[in-house]
Design a protein around this motif. Structure first.
Motif, PDB file in Angstrom:
ATOM      1  N   MET A   1     -11.119   1.922  18.990  1.00  0.00           N
ATOM      2  CA  MET A   1     -10.699   1.950  17.729  1.00  0.00           C
ATOM      3  C   MET A   1     -11.685   2.359  16.752  1.00  0.00           C
ATOM      4  O   MET A   1     -12.923   1.598  16.734  1.00  0.00           O
ATOM      5  CB  MET A   1     -10.126   0.544  17.539  1.00  0.00           C
ATOM      6  CG  MET A   1      -9.733   0.008  16.275  1.00  0.00           C
ATOM      7  SD  MET A   1      -9.372  -1.672  15.741  1.00  0.00           S
ATOM      8  CE  MET A   1     -10.933  -2.377  15.807  1.00  0.00           C
ATOM      9  N   ASN A   2     -11.416   3.057  15.875  1.00  0.00           N
ATOM     10  CA  ASN A   2     -12.607   3.529  14.885  1.00  0.00           C
ATOM     11  C   ASN A   2     -12.204   2.791  13.569  1.00  0.00           C
ATOM     12  O   ASN A   2     -13.288   3.105  12.594  1.00  0.00           O
ATOM     13  CB  ASN A   2     -12.834   5.130  14.857  1.00  0.00           C
ATOM     14  CG  ASN A   2     -13.397   5.560  15.825  1.00  0.00           C
ATOM     15  OD1 ASN A   2     -14.424   5.022  16.470  1.00  0.00           O
ATOM     16  ND2 ASN A   2     -12.680   6.480  16.807  1.00  0.00           N
ATOM     17  N   GLY A   3     -10.917   2.593  13.144  1.00  0.00           N
ATOM     18  CA  GLY A   3     -10.727   2.241  12.010  1.00  0.00           C
ATOM     19  C   GLY A   3     -10.866   0.784  11.670  1.00  0.00           C
ATOM     20  O   GLY A   3     -11.130  -0.021  12.533  1.00  0.00           O
ATOM     21  N   ASN A   4     -10.328   0.112  10.662  1.00  0.00           N
ATOM     22  CA  ASN A   4     -10.586  -1.245  10.234  1.00  0.00           C
ATOM     23  C   ASN A   4      -9.205  -2.132   9.797  1.00  0.00           C
ATOM     24  O   ASN A   4      -9.196  -2.991   9.792  1.00  0.00           O
ATOM     25  CB  ASN A   4     -11.671  -1.636   9.244  1.00  0.00           C
ATOM     26  CG  ASN A   4     -11.327  -0.980   7.906  1.00  0.00           C
ATOM     27  OD1 ASN A   4     -10.560  -0.289   7.749  1.00  0.00           O
ATOM     28  ND2 ASN A   4     -12.053  -1.520   6.985  1.00  0.00           N
ATOM     29  N   ILE A   5      -8.249  -1.040  10.044  1.00  0.00           N
ATOM     30  CA  ILE A   5      -6.981  -1.420   9.225  1.00  0.00           C
ATOM     31  C   ILE A   5      -5.943  -0.527   9.766  1.00  0.00           C
ATOM     32  O   ILE A   5      -6.107   0.706   9.969  1.00  0.00           O
ATOM     33  CB  ILE A   5      -7.164  -1.610   7.717  1.00  0.00           C
ATOM     34  CG1 ILE A   5      -6.130  -2.647   7.076  1.00  0.00           C
ATOM     35  CG2 ILE A   5      -6.879  -0.231   7.179  1.00  0.00           C
ATOM     36  CD1 ILE A   5      -6.327  -3.004   5.571  1.00  0.00           C
ATOM     37  N   TYR A   6      -4.786  -0.992   9.837  1.00  0.00           N
ATOM     38  CA  TYR A   6      -3.513  -0.404  10.045  1.00  0.00           C
ATOM     39  C   TYR A   6      -2.490  -0.640   8.997  1.00  0.00           C
ATOM     40  O   TYR A   6      -2.356  -1.720   8.449  1.00  0.00           O
ATOM     41  CB  TYR A   6      -2.902  -0.871  11.419  1.00  0.00           C
ATOM     42  CG  TYR A   6      -3.801  -0.734  12.604  1.00  0.00           C
ATOM     43  CD1 TYR A   6      -3.886   0.372  13.233  1.00  0.00           C
ATOM     44  CD2 TYR A   6      -4.754  -1.715  12.835  1.00  0.00           C
ATOM     45  CE1 TYR A   6      -4.703   0.545  14.554  1.00  0.00           C
ATOM     46  CE2 TYR A   6      -5.780  -1.664  13.835  1.00  0.00           C
ATOM     47  CZ  TYR A   6      -5.511  -0.614  14.714  1.00  0.00           C
ATOM     48  OH  TYR A   6      -6.473  -0.311  15.850  1.00  0.00           O
ATOM     49  N   ILE A   7      -1.634   0.301   8.902  1.00  0.00           N
ATOM     50  CA  ILE A   7      -0.685   0.266   7.915  1.00  0.00           C
ATOM     51  C   ILE A   7       0.713   0.877   8.365  1.00  0.00           C
ATOM     52  O   ILE A   7       0.612   2.026   9.256  1.00  0.00           O
ATOM     53  CB  ILE A   7      -0.935   0.975   6.723  1.00  0.00           C
ATOM     54  CG1 ILE A   7       0.295   0.636   5.505  1.00  0.00           C
ATOM     55  CG2 ILE A   7      -1.290   2.255   6.846  1.00  0.00           C
ATOM     56  CD1 ILE A   7      -0.151   1.201   3.990  1.00  0.00           C
ATOM     57  N   SER A   8       1.755   0.401   8.147  1.00  0.00           N
ATOM     58  CA  SER A   8       3.105   0.724   8.838  1.00  0.00           C
ATOM     59  C   SER A   8       3.716   1.483   7.539  1.00  0.00           C
ATOM     60  O   SER A   8       4.191   0.928   6.565  1.00  0.00           O
ATOM     61  CB  SER A   8       3.949  -0.315   9.344  1.00  0.00           C
ATOM     62  OG  SER A   8       4.274  -1.286   8.250  1.00  0.00           O
ATOM     63  N   VAL A   9       4.154   2.679   7.841  1.00  0.00           N
ATOM     64  CA  VAL A   9       4.441   3.466   6.640  1.00  0.00           C
ATOM     65  C   VAL A   9       5.892   3.999   7.092  1.00  0.00           C
ATOM     66  O   VAL A   9       6.188   4.342   8.139  1.00  0.00           O
ATOM     67  CB  VAL A   9       3.995   4.790   6.410  1.00  0.00           C
ATOM     68  CG1 VAL A   9       4.376   5.618   5.154  1.00  0.00           C
ATOM     69  CG2 VAL A   9       2.389   4.568   6.027  1.00  0.00           C
ATOM     70  N   PRO A  10       6.948   3.760   6.203  1.00  0.00           N
ATOM     71  CA  PRO A  10       8.555   3.975   6.526  1.00  0.00           C
ATOM     72  C   PRO A  10       8.496   5.644   6.926  1.00  0.00           C
ATOM     73  O   PRO A  10       7.900   6.617   6.121  1.00  0.00           O
ATOM     74  CB  PRO A  10       9.022   3.841   5.154  1.00  0.00           C
ATOM     75  CG  PRO A  10       8.549   2.812   4.554  1.00  0.00           C
ATOM     76  CD  PRO A  10       7.071   3.041   5.008  1.00  0.00           C
ATOM     77  N   ALA A  11       8.902   5.818   7.862  1.00  0.00           N
ATOM     78  CA  ALA A  11       8.959   7.312   8.454  1.00  0.00           C
ATOM     79  C   ALA A  11       9.464   8.224   7.403  1.00  0.00           C
ATOM     80  O   ALA A  11       9.038   9.559   7.201  1.00  0.00           O
ATOM     81  CB  ALA A  11       9.756   7.515   9.533  1.00  0.00           C
ATOM     82  N   ALA A  12      10.587   7.639   6.644  1.00  0.00           N
ATOM     83  CA  ALA A  12      11.061   8.578   5.602  1.00  0.00           C
ATOM     84  C   ALA A  12       9.989   8.905   4.363  1.00  0.00           C
ATOM     85  O   ALA A  12      10.195   9.807   3.800  1.00  0.00           O
ATOM     86  CB  ALA A  12      12.296   7.765   4.814  1.00  0.00           C
ATOM     87  N   ASP A  13       8.823   8.254   4.335  1.00  0.00           N
ATOM     88  CA  ASP A  13       7.923   8.528   3.405  1.00  0.00           C
ATOM     89  C   ASP A  13       6.610   9.467   3.830  1.00  0.00           C
ATOM     90  O   ASP A  13       5.651   9.427   3.132  1.00  0.00           O
ATOM     91  CB  ASP A  13       7.279   7.115   2.812  1.00  0.00           C
ATOM     92  CG  ASP A  13       8.386   6.551   1.960  1.00  0.00           C
ATOM     93  OD1 ASP A  13       9.542   7.139   1.710  1.00  0.00           O
ATOM     94  OD2 ASP A  13       8.172   5.104   1.437  1.00  0.00           O
ATOM     95  N   LYS A  14       6.812   9.784   5.134  1.00  0.00           N
ATOM     96  CA  LYS A  14       5.709  10.476   5.657  1.00  0.00           C
ATOM     97  C   LYS A  14       5.153  11.766   4.842  1.00  0.00           C
ATOM     98  O   LYS A  14       4.089  12.043   5.047  1.00  0.00           O
ATOM     99  CB  LYS A  14       5.966  10.828   7.215  1.00  0.00           C
ATOM    100  CG  LYS A  14       6.966  11.941   7.435  1.00  0.00           C
ATOM    101  CD  LYS A  14       7.213  12.126   8.792  1.00  0.00           C
ATOM    102  CE  LYS A  14       8.241  13.352   9.003  1.00  0.00           C
ATOM    103  NZ  LYS A  14       8.641  13.454  10.263  1.00  0.00           N
ATOM    104  N   ALA A  15       6.158  12.270   4.113  1.00  0.00           N
ATOM    105  CA  ALA A  15       5.785  13.470   3.423  1.00  0.00           C
ATOM    106  C   ALA A  15       4.931  12.982   2.007  1.00  0.00           C
ATOM    107  O   ALA A  15       4.471  13.758   1.360  1.00  0.00           O
ATOM    108  CB  ALA A  15       6.954  14.207   2.822  1.00  0.00           C
ATOM    109  N   GLN A  16       4.945  11.671   1.751  1.00  0.00           N
ATOM    110  CA  GLN A  16       4.403  11.144   0.564  1.00  0.00           C
ATOM    111  C   GLN A  16       2.649  11.188   0.828  1.00  0.00           C
ATOM    112  O   GLN A  16       2.078  11.005   1.814  1.00  0.00           O
ATOM    113  CB  GLN A  16       4.928   9.721   0.314  1.00  0.00           C
ATOM    114  CG  GLN A  16       6.381   9.494   0.188  1.00  0.00           C
ATOM    115  CD  GLN A  16       6.543   9.986  -1.215  1.00  0.00           C
ATOM    116  OE1 GLN A  16       5.980  10.068  -2.268  1.00  0.00           O
ATOM    117  NE2 GLN A  16       7.734  10.699  -1.358  1.00  0.00           N
ATOM    118  N   GLN A  17       2.003  11.389  -0.470  1.00  0.00           N
ATOM    119  CA  GLN A  17       0.832  11.369  -0.033  1.00  0.00           C
ATOM    120  C   GLN A  17       0.125   9.879   0.004  1.00  0.00           C
ATOM    121  O   GLN A  17       0.580   9.115  -0.598  1.00  0.00           O
ATOM    122  CB  GLN A  17       0.076  12.045  -1.653  1.00  0.00           C
ATOM    123  CG  GLN A  17       0.260  13.755  -1.544  1.00  0.00           C
ATOM    124  CD  GLN A  17      -0.249  14.454  -2.893  1.00  0.00           C
ATOM    125  OE1 GLN A  17      -0.385  13.755  -3.931  1.00  0.00           O
ATOM    126  NE2 GLN A  17      -0.927  15.566  -2.440  1.00  0.00           N
TER     127      GLN A  17
END
Lengths: 121, 631
Positions: A1-17
């Motif tokens: 693990m290199n990061g310090n946080i996780y975020i769950s993004v709706p798959a429908a929004d994966k093209a969002q910046q």
């Protein structure tokens, strides 16, 4: 693990910046003149999908989970509280219900993925 | 008579079989400090492209699992084949799920799966685990997905450490499995041909996102998220610790670009193999056009002001000469090296390089580097320029005639004055060093590209700052308050880790601890760049100063009155010391002490402990007898 946080993004929004303030994951592309000197430079502010692909070597793979028949993609990242990067991520979830843009710690994301990933075999 | 109780120039058995009093010397266990750690969330190693024919195979690897639930070690698809845990038992899927038995979590275990058609066996630490099971014969010949540490579609992520992953295309016998476990210095067990090893990921690099394949088959793994652990004592083949090259790849690529107006100046040649034996070489074709031709590569990010190095592999095709060029200042300044591809020499330079080098790497290939000054923070460039084929003596920067073709491959641009080992175009660039153990191909490191440096001296450990050796405590090393002697050859090195000392040889515990706990040892020190003999927390420092890389013979003697330090056979300091008991129950360590802040980062040879005080003449004799090996 290199990061310090996780975020769950709706798959429908994966093209969002990513939020604009989270510019540490931007990168530059160049075009070159004949002698190799730089002709032009373009800064890429990635979408979630681009981020996941670009940084999977560092943070691991984006993980897709399904909650109530809606797909979410969990991304690991490094984000700063001091630089308000975490605040920008939190703001993405304003008015939404979990797990849309929900921030998680490592133990939380383990439980989240385990509970919502089908056992393959 | 002197009693030599430790002989590291004897075969070292890293497997804890050193408690044998019948042997005339104490054996040392060697510990590697590195492994890959998977976080159980989204970390894995991608081995896409690995295939293997046949239904006979053995999979050997070390695991230290934090979670022994339903997580995967390996998943291949299509023709699904999975090595995994199933409800805390080691298991396997090939047509159906079969399980063997449980292993302990949070403990390093050597696992071997042996598959022979429809038969599947599993071994843990050299002993069969559970019973033989029946499976559908495996078929990895068409695998397109091959992931370590997860279900190939994502999920079932492995949680814990992993190292030393090997695949053989043969069914290891129980004796061969035990041979691997008991002798981890072996890459291939006795009775198995080297060609049976189809994959070997030592996972010892310690940095970067590539797990190199040391089998020679080039199936390097791409690390996704898994992190390197250090100082954990993973029991890894000692060849992966003591024989290694070291290098960084600030930027590297096997590809070249060519200016749009010179599209004929550069082609890939599918008919010629690159020096790693895997990739396809490119061809620089200087045959068309009226201006000078070149192929080039530019770093994607700016490089710091100072020394930078451009390097590439070149091989004669049609012409005898070529120019390898460093663009040291964003293209404004170019530094040329005229390479003679027939004789393997650099015949001329221009642009004032600070250094150039050429090295044969076999099959007609040469590795050429050009080093110069970066005058401003800018991108680095490396070029190939044509050269007048009739002029092999002076750089002809602006040659415009037709020149024909040269093989090129593996460009590299890096910061720094040291011409580091080139790393091929795998993984992402990095600025920190990685360790590259010697692979199965003689004289090559595991990338298969670089000539192995063979820098390790006879009988020396080549420690990397994370690895060390230990000798178990026993009565022969209990001196009480009596006299004793420590002796070693060491290549001077000091790396700050939170202490002014780096430990060469420790009698156990914390070398800096006083109070009669039996603390003594030989160290390098940042204080005056010296070496020192510590006795009961007090150092006896050399008067000589050393530079990194100096081979030094250091002897520390305690004669029940004085502590004496000898350097290269001569007494340098003698100090009265009150006697204290040196008897303890701690392991004796080479390359560290019990703290985590004194790891040694270079070679140590012939460490010895005597249960009496050597005389000055004996010290000098020992120095003279061995100095030719190291100086």
């Amino acid at each position: 693990m290199n990061g310090n946080i996780y975020i769950s993004v709706p798959a429908a929004d994966k093209a969002q910046q990513l939020p604009a303030s989270l510019d540490r994951y931007d990168w530059e592309t160049f075009t070159y003149n004949e002698d190799g000197t730089v002709n032009s430079m373009t800064t890429i502010h990635p979408t979630w999908e681009q981020y996941g692909e670009k940084y999977k070597h560092l943070f691991g793979a984006p993980v897709t989970v399904t909650v109530s028949e809606v797909d979410y993609i969990v991304y690991e990242m490094e984000a700063s509280w001091l630089q308000s990067e975490v605040s920008a991520l939190i703001a993405l979830g304003n008015g939404l219900t979990t797990p849309s843009y929900t921030l998680m710690t490592n133990p939380e994301v383990r439980a989240f993925i385990q509970a919502n990933t089908p056992e393959e075999l | 008579m002197a009693t030599t109780t430790t002989k590291t120039n004897k075969p070292i058995l890293p497997r804890g079989v050193d408690n044998r009093p019948v042997d005339s010397y104490n054996r040392a266990e060697l510990y590697s400090g590195k492994a890959l750690d998977f976080d159980g969330v989204n970390d894995y190693v991608d081995l896409a492209g690995f295939t293997m024919s046949g239904s006979v195979a053995s999979f050997s690897f070390y695991v230290n699992a934090d979670n022994t639930g339903n997580v995967y070690f390996l998943d291949a698809n299509p023709n699904r084949f999975v090595l995994r845990f199933l409800n805390n038992k080691v298991a396997l899927f090939s047509g159906s799920l079969v399980e063997f038995d449980a292993i302990k979590a949070n403990e390093w275990t050597h696992l071997v799966y042996v598959l022979n058609g429809t038969s599947a066996k599993c071994y843990a630490n050299g002993v069969q685990l559970g019973i033989e099971q029946t499976i559908t014969a495996i078929d990895l010949s068409a695998a397109t997905d091959f992931d370590l540490g997860r279900w190939y579609l994502g999920g079932a992520y492995y949680d814990g450490g992993m190292a030393g992953f090997k695949i053989f295309n043969t069914a290891l016998t129980a004796a061969q499995v035990a041979d691997l476990y008991n002798n981890p210095e072996k890459i291939v067990p006795t009775g198995v041909d080297n060609t049976a090893l189809k994959l070997w990921l030592p996972m010892q690099e310690g940095a970067g996102t590539t797990a190199y394949d040391g089998s020679g088959n080039g199936n390097h793994g791409t690390i996704n998220g898994a992190t390197w652990t250090h100082g954990i004592g993973a029991p890894i083949a000692q060849t992966a610790v003591i024989d290694w090259n070291k290098g960084s790849n600030f930027f590297n690529d096997s590809s070249w670009e060519v200016s749009s107006a010179k599209t004929n100046a550069f082609v890939f040649s599918s008919s010629h193999i690159a020096p790693n034996g895997v990739d396809t070489a490119a061809v620089f074709d200087d045959g068309v056009g009226s201006t000078y031709k070149r192929a080039y590569k530019v770093t994607s990010t700016s490089m710091a002001i100072g020394q930078i190095t451009a390097s590439t592999f070149v091989k004669k095709k049609d012409v005898d000469y070529i120019n390898v060029v460093l663009g040291a200042d964003g293209g404004a300044t170019k530094i040329f090296a005229l390479v003679d591809l027939v004789n393997g020499t650099i015949n001329d330079t221009s642009g004032s390089p600070t250094a150039t080098s050429i090295k044969s790497v076999g099959d007609g290939w040469y590795y050429v580097s050009v080093q110069g000054d970066q005058l401003s923070s800018a991108q680095g460039l490396a070029y190939i320029y044509g050269q007048d084929p009739t002029n092999g003596s002076s750089v002809d920067e602006n040659y415009t005639g037709e020149n024909n073709q040269t093989y090129i491959w593996g460009i590299n641009i890096q910061e720094g004055a040291i011409n580091n080992v080139h790393l091929p175009t795998i993984g992402t660039s990095q600025s920190s060093d990685v360790l590259l153990p010697q692979g199965l191909t003689t004289g090559r490191d595991i990338t298969g590209v670089n000539l192995f440096e063979n820098v390790r001296k006879q009988g020396a450990l080549n420690l990397d700052g994370n690895s060390w050796a230990e000798v178990h405590d026993n009565a022969s090393l209990d001196f009480g308050a009596g006299s004793f002697t420590f002796e070693a050859w060491a290549k001077y090195s000091y790396v700050p880790q939170g202490s002014s000392l780096n430990a060469i040889l420790s009698l156990g515990g914390d070398i800096g601890q006083g109070g009669g706990y039996g603390r003594a040892g030989l160290v390098s020190s940042s204080s005056g760049s010296s070496m020192s003999f510590f006795y009961n927390s007090t150092g006896n420092y050399s008067t000589s100063s050393f530079s990194n890389g100096d081979w030094v013979h250091i002897v520390g003697v305690y004669d029940e009155t004085n502590a004496i330090v000898y350097i290269n056979g001569a007494e340098e300091r003698i100090t009265a010391r009150t006697a204290a008991s040196m008897t303890n129950t701690d392991v004796k360590q080479i390359g560290r002490d019990s703290t985590a802040i004194r790891y040694y980062s270079d070679q140590i040879a012939q460490p010895r402990i005597y249960n009496r005080a050597l005389t000055a003449s004996e010290v000098l004799n020992n120095y003279n007898a061995t100095s030719s090996l190291y100086i």
